[in-house]
Motif scaffolding. Structure first.
Motif, short mmCIF file in Angstrom:
data_model
loop_
_atom_site.label_atom_id
_atom_site.label_comp_id
_atom_site.label_asym_id
_atom_site.label_seq_id
_atom_site.Cartn_x
_atom_site.Cartn_y
_atom_site.Cartn_z
N THR A 1 -35.86 -17.41 22.96
CA THR A 1 -34.74 -18.18 23.08
C THR A 1 -34.33 -18.96 22.15
O THR A 1 -33.96 -18.81 20.79
CB THR A 1 -34.38 -17.83 24.59
OG1 THR A 1 -34.40 -16.77 24.87
CG2 THR A 1 -32.55 -18.38 24.52
N ALA A 2 -35.17 -20.16 21.93
CA ALA A 2 -35.03 -21.22 21.27
C ALA A 2 -34.92 -20.62 19.77
O ALA A 2 -34.39 -21.40 18.91
CB ALA A 2 -35.97 -21.94 21.47
N MET A 3 -36.15 -19.89 19.82
CA MET A 3 -36.12 -19.64 18.00
C MET A 3 -35.10 -18.50 17.51
O MET A 3 -34.76 -18.91 16.17
CB MET A 3 -37.34 -18.87 17.69
CG MET A 3 -38.78 -20.26 17.77
SD MET A 3 -38.41 -21.08 15.85
CE MET A 3 -39.38 -22.64 17.26
N GLY A 4 -34.48 -17.91 18.36
CA GLY A 4 -32.96 -16.94 18.19
C GLY A 4 -32.63 -17.74 18.19
O GLY A 4 -31.18 -17.35 17.01
N TYR A 5 -31.78 -18.62 18.66
CA TYR A 5 -31.04 -20.32 18.86
C TYR A 5 -31.16 -20.38 17.13
O TYR A 5 -30.11 -20.77 15.98
CB TYR A 5 -30.39 -21.17 19.28
CG TYR A 5 -30.16 -20.49 20.42
CD1 TYR A 5 -28.34 -20.75 20.44
CD2 TYR A 5 -29.80 -20.24 21.50
CE1 TYR A 5 -27.90 -20.36 21.94
CE2 TYR A 5 -30.27 -19.38 22.82
CZ TYR A 5 -28.17 -19.65 23.25
OH TYR A 5 -28.03 -19.18 24.39
N LEU A 6 -31.95 -21.78 16.91
CA LEU A 6 -32.55 -21.98 15.57
C LEU A 6 -32.20 -21.10 14.35
O LEU A 6 -31.59 -21.91 12.96
CB LEU A 6 -33.19 -23.02 15.54
CG LEU A 6 -34.35 -23.78 16.92
CD1 LEU A 6 -35.28 -23.99 17.27
CD2 LEU A 6 -32.82 -24.89 16.54
N MET A 7 -33.24 -19.83 14.66
CA MET A 7 -33.26 -19.03 12.97
C MET A 7 -31.66 -18.68 12.34
O MET A 7 -31.73 -18.92 11.87
CB MET A 7 -34.42 -18.58 13.01
CG MET A 7 -35.83 -18.90 13.62
SD MET A 7 -36.26 -20.18 11.64
CE MET A 7 -36.25 -21.65 12.62
N LEU A 8 -31.52 -18.42 13.85
CA LEU A 8 -30.07 -17.59 13.67
C LEU A 8 -28.83 -18.55 13.42
O LEU A 8 -28.20 -18.50 11.92
CB LEU A 8 -29.40 -16.79 14.43
CG LEU A 8 -30.23 -15.51 14.74
CD1 LEU A 8 -30.50 -14.71 15.64
CD2 LEU A 8 -30.46 -14.64 13.21
N ILE A 9 -28.76 -20.04 13.66
CA ILE A 9 -27.83 -20.98 13.54
C ILE A 9 -28.38 -21.13 12.05
O ILE A 9 -27.37 -20.69 11.41
CB ILE A 9 -27.50 -22.07 14.60
CG1 ILE A 9 -27.05 -21.12 15.97
CG2 ILE A 9 -26.86 -23.08 13.80
CD1 ILE A 9 -27.45 -22.34 16.80
N ALA A 10 -29.09 -21.02 11.69
CA ALA A 10 -29.36 -21.66 10.18
C ALA A 10 -29.33 -20.65 9.13
O ALA A 10 -29.17 -21.04 8.39
CB ALA A 10 -30.99 -21.77 10.24
N ILE A 11 -30.01 -19.42 9.54
CA ILE A 11 -28.98 -18.37 8.99
C ILE A 11 -27.42 -18.03 8.73
O ILE A 11 -27.21 -18.10 7.41
CB ILE A 11 -29.98 -17.19 9.14
CG1 ILE A 11 -31.32 -16.79 9.51
CG2 ILE A 11 -28.88 -15.36 8.80
CD1 ILE A 11 -31.68 -15.53 9.41
N GLY A 12 -27.07 -18.72 9.68
CA GLY A 12 -25.43 -18.76 9.42
C GLY A 12 -25.23 -19.61 8.66
O GLY A 12 -24.15 -19.35 8.05
N VAL A 13 -25.52 -21.30 8.29
CA VAL A 13 -24.66 -22.26 7.74
C VAL A 13 -25.15 -21.41 6.37
O VAL A 13 -24.71 -21.86 5.17
CB VAL A 13 -25.73 -23.33 8.58
CG1 VAL A 13 -25.89 -23.89 7.10
CG2 VAL A 13 -25.48 -23.62 9.54
N ALA A 14 -26.52 -20.98 5.58
CA ALA A 14 -26.82 -20.99 4.66
C ALA A 14 -27.04 -20.35 3.50
O ALA A 14 -26.29 -19.54 2.72
CB ALA A 14 -28.76 -20.61 4.70
N LEU A 15 -26.44 -18.73 4.62
CA LEU A 15 -26.00 -17.64 4.36
C LEU A 15 -25.09 -16.94 4.24
O LEU A 15 -24.32 -15.97 2.90
CB LEU A 15 -26.54 -15.97 5.20
CG LEU A 15 -27.24 -14.36 4.02
CD1 LEU A 15 -27.94 -15.20 2.99
CD2 LEU A 15 -27.84 -13.69 4.83
N LEU A 16 -24.61 -17.61 5.02
CA LEU A 16 -23.09 -17.22 5.01
C LEU A 16 -21.88 -17.52 4.02
O LEU A 16 -21.29 -17.06 3.07
CB LEU A 16 -21.68 -17.25 6.09
CG LEU A 16 -22.74 -15.54 6.95
CD1 LEU A 16 -21.01 -16.49 8.33
CD2 LEU A 16 -21.32 -14.84 6.43
N PRO A 17 -22.18 -19.22 3.19
CA PRO A 17 -21.70 -19.54 2.43
C PRO A 17 -21.74 -18.78 1.29
O PRO A 17 -20.86 -19.02 -0.04
CB PRO A 17 -21.91 -20.81 2.34
CG PRO A 17 -22.57 -21.12 3.83
CD PRO A 17 -23.16 -20.14 4.18
#
Length: 194
Positions: free
Chosen positions: A97-113
């Motif tokens: 769960t913790a890695m899910g939060y960290l990694m997917l939020i990082a993906i959101g910030v990095a990839l969506l732009p």
């Protein structure tokens, strides 16, 4: 349409955008299924996806503006692709769960732009066919969504493998970005900026 397809920048941008959009669509489609074997509840997966989207929207408001002012669009997209590939590998190895939060939020910030960056590049390099060019970018991205989501769907019951494949597929964009970057700026734009 002819002007849009005749534009080398646009054709290469269409190739570049296929996988990142496909990766994001696949992740938003299958996050819950891929993290469930690691004990991540459906409710937690929903919160993770909501926070990923919020982080991505915030990233879209800040990152493309910064990248355009400094003409660092391609390098920022490369960083986003790299972060996404590494995050997928981390989720393959440490799916909780913790890695899910960290990694997917990082993906959101990095990839969506990457999407607003690509749309800005489209506007800059295809000014004579902006609407059609943007439509082709969206079409390419949706094609990527179908392709990458289908691949992940086939592997959905093998979470670690699915995340590794997502990482590998996403990393394929890095050579495509270098290929796109070789074009440089069109002569008329380069002269206007001098």
């Amino acid at each position: 349409f002819r002007a849009a397809l005749g534009n080398r920048h646009l054709r290469r941008l269409c190739v570049v955008v296929i996988i990142p959009m496909g990766t994001f669509i696949a992740l938003t489609t299958y996050t819950q299924s891929l993290l469930q074997p690691a004990g991540v509840s459906e409710a937690s997966a929903g919160v993770i996806l909501a926070l990923t989207t919020i982080a991505g929207v915030i990233g879209c408001a800040i990152v493309p503006v910064w990248a355009e002012k400094r003409r660092r669009e391609v390098s920022i997209m490369a960083i986003g692709i790299s972060v996404t590939a590494v995050a997928c590998l981390v989720l393959a190895v440490i799916p909780n769960t913790a890695m899910g939060y960290l990694m997917l939020i990082a993906i959101g910030v990095a990839l969506l732009p990457a999407l607003p960056i690509v749309l800005a590049l489209t506007e800059r390099y295809a000014p004579d066919a902006e609407g059609t060019a943007a439509g082709l970018i969206w079409l390419a991205g949706n094609l990527g969504g179908v392709l990458v989501t289908t691949i992940v769907g086939i592997l959905v019951h093998h979470s670690a493998t699915a995340f590794v494949v997502l990482a590998g597929v996403t990393a394929l964009v890095l050579p495509a970005l270098r290929w796109y970057n070789r074009l440089g700026q069109p002569e008329s734009i380069a002269q206007a900026e001098v």
